[in-house]
Design a protein around this motif. Structure first.
Motif, PDB file in Angstrom:
ATOM      1  N   ALA A  44       7.834   4.532 -16.469  1.00 39.43           N
ATOM      2  CA  ALA A  44       8.976   3.609 -16.502  1.00 39.43           C
ATOM      3  C   ALA A  44       9.906   3.857 -15.316  1.00 39.43           C
ATOM      4  CB  ALA A  44       9.733   3.747 -17.816  1.00 39.43           C
ATOM      5  N   LEU A  45      10.107   5.120 -14.964  1.00 37.64           N
ATOM      6  CA  LEU A  45      10.946   5.447 -13.811  1.00 37.64           C
ATOM      7  C   LEU A  45      10.245   5.049 -12.513  1.00 37.64           C
ATOM      8  CD1 LEU A  45      13.552   6.609 -12.710  1.00 37.64           C
ATOM      9  CD2 LEU A  45      12.523   8.898 -12.842  1.00 37.64           C
ATOM     10  N   VAL A  46       8.948   5.224 -12.454  1.00 38.72           N
ATOM     11  CA  VAL A  46       8.176   4.817 -11.271  1.00 38.72           C
ATOM     12  C   VAL A  46       8.325   3.311 -11.059  1.00 38.72           C
ATOM     13  CG1 VAL A  46       5.861   4.645 -10.265  1.00 38.72           C
ATOM     14  CG2 VAL A  46       6.538   6.726 -11.474  1.00 38.72           C
ATOM     15  N   VAL A  47       8.219   2.535 -12.136  1.00 40.27           N
ATOM     16  CA  VAL A  47       8.392   1.078 -12.059  1.00 40.27           C
ATOM     17  C   VAL A  47       9.783   0.738 -11.541  1.00 40.27           C
ATOM     18  CG1 VAL A  47       8.603  -1.023 -13.450  1.00 40.27           C
ATOM     19  CG2 VAL A  47       6.676   0.516 -13.815  1.00 40.27           C
ATOM     20  N   LYS A  48      10.787   1.398 -12.085  1.00 36.46           N
ATOM     21  CA  LYS A  48      12.170   1.131 -11.697  1.00 36.46           C
ATOM     22  C   LYS A  48      12.404   1.436 -10.214  1.00 36.46           C
ATOM     23  CE  LYS A  48      16.923   2.398 -12.790  1.00 36.46           C
ATOM     24  NZ  LYS A  48      17.779   3.230 -13.632  1.00 36.46           N
ATOM     25  N   LEU A  49      11.881   2.550  -9.740  1.00 40.85           N
ATOM     26  CA  LEU A  49      12.146   2.975  -8.363  1.00 40.85           C
ATOM     27  C   LEU A  49      11.301   2.255  -7.323  1.00 40.85           C
ATOM     28  CD1 LEU A  49      12.570   6.810  -8.949  1.00 40.85           C
ATOM     29  CD2 LEU A  49      14.360   5.087  -8.618  1.00 40.85           C
ATOM     30  N   THR A  50      10.076   1.853  -7.680  1.00 34.68           N
ATOM     31  CA  THR A  50       9.197   1.199  -6.705  1.00 34.68           C
ATOM     32  C   THR A  50       9.230  -0.318  -6.789  1.00 34.68           C
ATOM     33  OG1 THR A  50       7.273   1.241  -8.174  1.00 34.68           O
ATOM     34  CG2 THR A  50       7.589   3.141  -6.688  1.00 34.68           C
ATOM     35  N   LEU A  71       4.634  -2.778 -14.231  1.00 35.78           N
ATOM     36  CA  LEU A  71       4.198  -1.702 -15.121  1.00 35.78           C
ATOM     37  C   LEU A  71       2.680  -1.658 -15.241  1.00 35.78           C
ATOM     38  CD1 LEU A  71       4.904   0.592 -17.060  1.00 35.78           C
ATOM     39  CD2 LEU A  71       5.115  -1.119 -18.875  1.00 35.78           C
ATOM     40  N   GLU A  72       2.045  -2.822 -15.331  1.00 39.55           N
ATOM     41  CA  GLU A  72       0.585  -2.879 -15.479  1.00 39.55           C
ATOM     42  C   GLU A  72      -0.119  -2.197 -14.296  1.00 39.55           C
ATOM     43  OE1 GLU A  72      -2.698  -3.485 -17.659  1.00 39.55           O
ATOM     44  OE2 GLU A  72      -0.665  -3.996 -18.298  1.00 39.55           O
ATOM     45  N   ILE A  73       0.384  -2.423 -13.107  1.00 42.47           N
ATOM     46  CA  ILE A  73      -0.210  -1.779 -11.919  1.00 42.47           C
ATOM     47  C   ILE A  73       0.032  -0.279 -11.964  1.00 42.47           C
ATOM     48  CG2 ILE A  73       0.031  -1.546  -9.413  1.00 42.47           C
ATOM     49  CD1 ILE A  73       0.328  -4.571  -9.270  1.00 42.47           C
ATOM     50  N   VAL A  74       1.242   0.124 -12.272  1.00 43.48           N
ATOM     51  CA  VAL A  74       1.584   1.549 -12.316  1.00 43.48           C
ATOM     52  C   VAL A  74       0.718   2.272 -13.342  1.00 43.48           C
ATOM     53  CG1 VAL A  74       3.405   3.217 -12.857  1.00 43.48           C
ATOM     54  CG2 VAL A  74       3.909   1.232 -11.420  1.00 43.48           C
ATOM     55  N   LYS A  75       0.539   1.674 -14.502  1.00 40.52           N
ATOM     56  CA  LYS A  75      -0.271   2.310 -15.546  1.00 40.52           C
ATOM     57  C   LYS A  75      -1.721   2.481 -15.122  1.00 40.52           C
ATOM     58  CE  LYS A  75       2.216   1.207 -19.758  1.00 40.52           C
ATOM     59  NZ  LYS A  75       2.133   0.539 -21.067  1.00 40.52           N
ATOM     60  N   ASN A  76      -2.232   1.576 -14.276  1.00 36.90           N
ATOM     61  CA  ASN A  76      -3.635   1.632 -13.867  1.00 36.90           C
ATOM     62  C   ASN A  76      -3.872   2.396 -12.574  1.00 36.90           C
ATOM     63  OD1 ASN A  76      -4.777   0.130 -16.030  1.00 36.90           O
ATOM     64  ND2 ASN A  76      -3.954  -1.733 -15.132  1.00 36.90           N
ATOM     65  N   LEU A  77      -2.822   2.853 -11.928  1.00 33.72           N
ATOM     66  CA  LEU A  77      -2.984   3.548 -10.646  1.00 33.72           C
ATOM     67  C   LEU A  77      -3.903   4.765 -10.708  1.00 33.72           C
ATOM     68  CD1 LEU A  77       0.480   3.353  -8.900  1.00 33.72           C
ATOM     69  CD2 LEU A  77      -1.654   2.295  -8.194  1.00 33.72           C
ATOM     70  N   PRO A  78      -3.774   5.642 -11.687  1.00 28.01           N
ATOM     71  CA  PRO A  78      -4.683   6.803 -11.702  1.00 28.01           C
ATOM     72  C   PRO A  78      -6.154   6.390 -11.772  1.00 28.01           C
ATOM     73  CG  PRO A  78      -2.825   7.196 -13.143  1.00 28.01           C
ATOM     74  CD  PRO A  78      -2.747   5.747 -12.718  1.00 28.01           C
ATOM     75  N   ASP A  79      -6.474   5.361 -12.557  1.00 25.65           N
ATOM     76  CA  ASP A  79      -7.861   4.900 -12.656  1.00 25.65           C
ATOM     77  C   ASP A  79      -8.326   4.271 -11.351  1.00 25.65           C
ATOM     78  OD1 ASP A  79      -7.974   5.737 -15.300  1.00 25.65           O
ATOM     79  OD2 ASP A  79      -7.346   3.779 -16.068  1.00 25.65           O
ATOM     80  N   GLN A  89       0.835  -1.202   0.000  1.00 26.23           N
ATOM     81  CA  GLN A  89       0.000   0.000   0.000  1.00 26.23           C
ATOM     82  C   GLN A  89       0.868   1.249   0.000  1.00 26.23           C
ATOM     83  OE1 GLN A  89      -2.485  -0.663   3.429  1.00 26.23           O
ATOM     84  NE2 GLN A  89      -4.049  -1.725   2.248  1.00 26.23           N
ATOM     85  N   GLY A  90       1.954   1.216   0.764  1.00 24.81           N
ATOM     86  CA  GLY A  90       2.862   2.358   0.796  1.00 24.81           C
ATOM     87  C   GLY A  90       3.527   2.591  -0.551  1.00 24.81           C
ATOM     88  N   LEU A  91       4.000   1.506  -1.173  1.00 19.54           N
ATOM     89  CA  LEU A  91       4.623   1.631  -2.494  1.00 19.54           C
ATOM     90  C   LEU A  91       3.623   2.140  -3.521  1.00 19.54           C
ATOM     91  CD1 LEU A  91       6.821  -1.589  -2.717  1.00 19.54           C
ATOM     92  CD2 LEU A  91       7.614   0.784  -2.664  1.00 19.54           C
TER      93      LEU A  91
END
Length: 93
Positions: A38-44, A48-56, A21-23
């Motif tokens: 891509a940088l968010v994926v690398k740092l966290t 990628l699929e989760i990162v792309k769907n986070l705003p929704d 949840q924190g990440l």
């Protein structure tokens, strides 16, 4: 000893869930600041699929929170909090 193993497993699961949840929140904050996914994926380390769907996901969650709050507020306003004698006593204060 068996109970200790169960407690340890529950604590580990809770810790891992809190970490995720924190990440996820950090990733969402990064995206909101305009950082490339891509940088968010690398740092966290999040997929990628989760990162792309986070705003929704966050928008859906926010809408659900607002809806729940509105329903709770309406329910609270419709509830009779004081009995008639108490209500009458408050009118004179």
């Amino acid at each position: 000893m068996h109970d200790f193993a169960i407690q340890s497993q529950n604590l580990r699961e809770a810790w891992e869930q809190g970490l995720q949840q924190g990440l996820t929140q950090v990733a969402l904050n990064m995206l909101n600041e305009g950082i490339d996914s891509a940088l968010v994926v690398k740092l966290t380390g999040l997929p990628l699929e989760i990162v792309k769907n986070l705003p929704d996901i966050n928008a859906d969650y926010s809408q659900r929170l607002v809806k729940d709050f509105q329903e709770l507020s309406e329910s609270s306003l419709n509830k009779i909090w004081l009995d008639p004698e108490e209500d009458e006593a408050w009118k004179h204060l």
